[in-house]
Write a protein that holds these residues in place. Structure first.
Motif, mmCIF file in Angstrom:
data_model
loop_
_atom_site.group_PDB
_atom_site.id
_atom_site.type_symbol
_atom_site.label_atom_id
_atom_site.label_comp_id
_atom_site.label_asym_id
_atom_site.label_seq_id
_atom_site.Cartn_x
_atom_site.Cartn_y
_atom_site.Cartn_z
ATOM 1 N N ASP A 149 26.300 -13.231 12.395
ATOM 2 C CA ASP A 149 25.883 -12.257 11.383
ATOM 3 C C ASP A 149 25.335 -13.000 10.165
ATOM 4 O OD1 ASP A 149 25.362 -9.784 10.247
ATOM 5 O OD2 ASP A 149 27.403 -9.496 9.520
ATOM 6 N N HIS A 150 24.440 -13.938 10.425
ATOM 7 C CA HIS A 150 23.697 -14.656 9.380
ATOM 8 C C HIS A 150 24.598 -15.412 8.404
ATOM 9 C CE1 HIS A 150 20.337 -12.340 10.913
ATOM 10 N NE2 HIS A 150 21.044 -11.251 10.721
ATOM 11 N N TYR A 151 25.764 -15.789 8.860
ATOM 12 C CA TYR A 151 26.742 -16.542 8.064
ATOM 13 C C TYR A 151 27.329 -15.752 6.902
ATOM 14 C CZ TYR A 151 26.225 -20.555 10.985
ATOM 15 O OH TYR A 151 26.246 -21.383 12.075
ATOM 16 N N PHE A 152 27.349 -14.424 7.036
ATOM 17 C CA PHE A 152 28.106 -13.625 6.083
ATOM 18 C C PHE A 152 29.593 -13.823 6.373
ATOM 19 C CE2 PHE A 152 24.124 -11.032 6.078
ATOM 20 C CZ PHE A 152 23.825 -11.212 4.738
ATOM 21 N N PHE A 153 30.442 -13.480 5.409
ATOM 22 C CA PHE A 153 31.888 -13.640 5.569
ATOM 23 C C PHE A 153 32.445 -12.622 6.559
ATOM 24 C CE2 PHE A 153 32.512 -14.990 0.823
ATOM 25 C CZ PHE A 153 31.879 -16.184 1.070
ATOM 26 N N PHE A 154 33.423 -13.081 7.328
ATOM 27 C CA PHE A 154 34.245 -12.236 8.191
ATOM 28 C C PHE A 154 35.679 -12.679 8.013
ATOM 29 C CE2 PHE A 154 30.479 -10.750 10.005
ATOM 30 C CZ PHE A 154 30.718 -9.832 11.018
ATOM 31 N N ASP A 155 36.613 -11.754 8.130
ATOM 32 C CA ASP A 155 38.018 -12.140 8.160
ATOM 33 C C ASP A 155 38.455 -12.209 9.618
ATOM 34 O OD1 ASP A 155 37.819 -9.310 8.380
ATOM 35 O OD2 ASP A 155 39.850 -9.022 7.616
ATOM 36 N N LEU A 156 39.087 -13.310 9.959
ATOM 37 C CA LEU A 156 39.555 -13.538 11.326
ATOM 38 C C LEU A 156 40.989 -14.050 11.286
ATOM 39 C CD1 LEU A 156 36.564 -15.275 13.178
ATOM 40 C CD2 LEU A 156 37.260 -12.889 13.270
ATOM 41 N N PRO A 157 41.663 -14.021 12.437
ATOM 42 C CA PRO A 157 43.008 -14.599 12.486
ATOM 43 C C PRO A 157 42.966 -16.080 12.100
ATOM 44 C CG PRO A 157 42.595 -13.277 14.450
ATOM 45 C CD PRO A 157 41.280 -13.407 13.724
ATOM 46 N N CYS A 158 43.887 -16.490 11.271
ATOM 47 C CA CYS A 158 43.909 -17.872 10.767
ATOM 48 C C CYS A 158 44.182 -18.889 11.866
ATOM 49 C CB CYS A 158 44.959 -18.007 9.666
ATOM 50 S SG CYS A 158 44.652 -16.940 8.241
ATOM 51 N N HIS A 159 44.711 -18.443 13.002
ATOM 52 C CA HIS A 159 45.017 -19.376 14.092
ATOM 53 C C HIS A 159 43.817 -19.631 15.001
ATOM 54 C CE1 HIS A 159 45.241 -16.038 16.948
ATOM 55 N NE2 HIS A 159 45.996 -15.402 16.067
ATOM 56 N N ASP A 160 42.701 -18.912 14.800
ATOM 57 C CA ASP A 160 41.486 -19.183 15.577
ATOM 58 C C ASP A 160 40.992 -20.598 15.282
ATOM 59 O OD1 ASP A 160 41.630 -16.612 16.519
ATOM 60 O OD2 ASP A 160 39.734 -15.942 15.648
ATOM 61 N N SER A 161 40.154 -21.112 16.148
ATOM 62 C CA SER A 161 39.645 -22.476 16.000
ATOM 63 C C SER A 161 38.154 -22.457 15.655
ATOM 64 C CB SER A 161 39.875 -23.249 17.300
ATOM 65 O OG SER A 161 39.524 -24.597 17.135
ATOM 66 N N HIS A 162 37.812 -23.068 14.506
ATOM 67 C CA HIS A 162 36.427 -23.125 14.036
ATOM 68 C C HIS A 162 36.192 -24.443 13.311
ATOM 69 C CE1 HIS A 162 35.845 -18.935 15.063
ATOM 70 N NE2 HIS A 162 36.961 -18.645 14.417
ATOM 71 N N GLY A 163 34.925 -24.707 13.013
ATOM 72 C CA GLY A 163 34.578 -25.824 12.146
ATOM 73 C C GLY A 163 34.939 -25.468 10.709
ATOM 74 N N VAL A 164 34.560 -26.340 9.781
ATOM 75 C CA VAL A 164 34.898 -26.098 8.377
ATOM 76 C C VAL A 164 33.795 -26.648 7.484
ATOM 77 C CG1 VAL A 164 36.179 -28.266 8.029
ATOM 78 C CG2 VAL A 164 36.773 -26.241 6.661
ATOM 79 N N ILE A 165 33.665 -26.061 6.323
ATOM 80 C CA ILE A 165 32.800 -26.612 5.285
ATOM 81 C C ILE A 165 33.709 -27.026 4.136
ATOM 82 C CG2 ILE A 165 30.859 -26.234 3.731
ATOM 83 C CD1 ILE A 165 29.901 -24.042 5.692
ATOM 84 N N CYS A 166 33.646 -28.313 3.811
ATOM 85 C CA CYS A 166 34.468 -28.876 2.746
ATOM 86 C C CYS A 166 33.610 -29.099 1.507
ATOM 87 C CB CYS A 166 35.068 -30.211 3.170
ATOM 88 S SG CYS A 166 36.020 -30.165 4.707
ATOM 89 N N GLU A 167 34.274 -29.183 0.381
ATOM 90 C CA GLU A 167 33.595 -29.414 -0.890
ATOM 91 C C GLU A 167 34.359 -30.475 -1.659
ATOM 92 O OE1 GLU A 167 32.203 -26.784 -4.781
ATOM 93 O OE2 GLU A 167 33.448 -25.853 -3.246
ATOM 94 N N ARG A 168 33.635 -31.432 -2.192
ATOM 95 C CA ARG A 168 34.247 -32.448 -3.050
ATOM 96 C C ARG A 168 34.027 -32.016 -4.488
ATOM 97 N NH1 ARG A 168 33.505 -38.355 -1.512
ATOM 98 N NH2 ARG A 168 35.528 -37.998 -0.609
ATOM 99 N N MET A 169 35.074 -32.066 -5.242
ATOM 100 C CA MET A 169 34.989 -31.629 -6.645
ATOM 101 C C MET A 169 34.621 -32.768 -7.560
ATOM 102 S SD MET A 169 35.440 -28.530 -6.191
ATOM 103 C CE MET A 169 35.422 -27.934 -7.838
#
Length: 169
Positions: A149-169
Motif C-alpha cells: 500500500d505504497h509504504y503507508f503505515f499499517f498496524d500489525l502483530p508485533c511478533h511478525d517478521s519484517h525488515g526495519v528502518i533505523c535512524e541515527r540521531m
C-alpha cells in the motif's frame, strides 16, 4: 538607483551566505552519517532488508547499530524515505518503524513518547476493505511501512517478521 543596486548586492550576498551555510550544514551532517547509514531528507537512516525479525528484536538491532527505529513524523520525510526505497531497489519488503500502541490501545506513540499522527497522509486504507488503518485492535500494536500500500503505515502483530528502518540521531 545606487540604493537599489546596494540592496540587490546585499540580498545576493545574504542568499550566498545562507546557501553556503546550508551546504556546510549538509556536509557536516553527511560526515556524521557514516555507513551503513545514509542521509535521506536531513535524517541519517539505515534500511535493513536482509535481516528480519519481530518488532522488539528489530528495535534492539537498531540500537546495536547505534541508532533507533525511525520516526516518520512529517509528510516530507515520508515522501523522501519512500522515494529512497524505490530509487535504491529496497521496495521489496515491509519495514518496522518506531511506533506502537502497546500499553495504550488505539493511541500510537513513537519511541520518544510523542504521538504518531493519525490519518492521511501517513496511514493506509486497508487491504481492499477501504477502512483506514490502524484497524487491528488489541492484536496489532506495532507499525510497519507496508509495501503493498505504497509504504503507508499499517498496524500489525508485533511478533511478525519484517525488515526495519533505523535512524541515527
Amino acid at each position: 538607483m545606487r540604493q537599489w543596486l546596494d540592496e540587490l548586492q546585499s540580498n545576493i550576498t545574504s542568499e550566498c551566505r545562507r546557501t553556503r551555510g546550508q551546504e556546510e550544514l549538509d556536509s557536516r551532517r553527511a560526515l556524521e552519517c557514516v555507513r551503513p547509514f545514509t542521509v535521506v531528507h536531513d535524517r541519517c537512516i539505515m534500511v535493513e532488508s536482509k535481516t528480519t525479525g519481530n518488532w522488539g528484536d528489530m528495535k534492539k538491532f537498531c540500537q546495536q547499530q547505534g541508532g533507533k527505529m525511525v520516526k516518520v513524523d512529517t509528510d516530507n520525510f515520508m515522501y523522501h524515505l519512500v522515494r529512497f526505497l524505490h530509487d535504491n531497489g529496497l521496495n521489496v519488503k515491509n519495514y518496522w518503524v518506531g511506533g506502537s500502541d502497546e500499553g495504550s490501545e488505539g493511541v500510537f506513540f513513537w519511541d520518544d513518547g510523542t504521538r504518531v499522527k493519525m490519518g492521511t497522509p501517513f496511514w493506509g486504507d486497508g487491504t481492499g476493505d477501504q477502512i483506514q488503518e490502524p484497524d487491528g485492535g488489541a492484536t496489532q500494536n506495532c507499525i510497519i511501512m507496508y509495501k503493498d500500500d505504497h509504504y503507508f503505515f499499517f498496524d500489525l502483530p508485533c511478533h511478525d517478521s519484517h525488515g526495519v528502518i533505523c535512524e541515527r540521531m
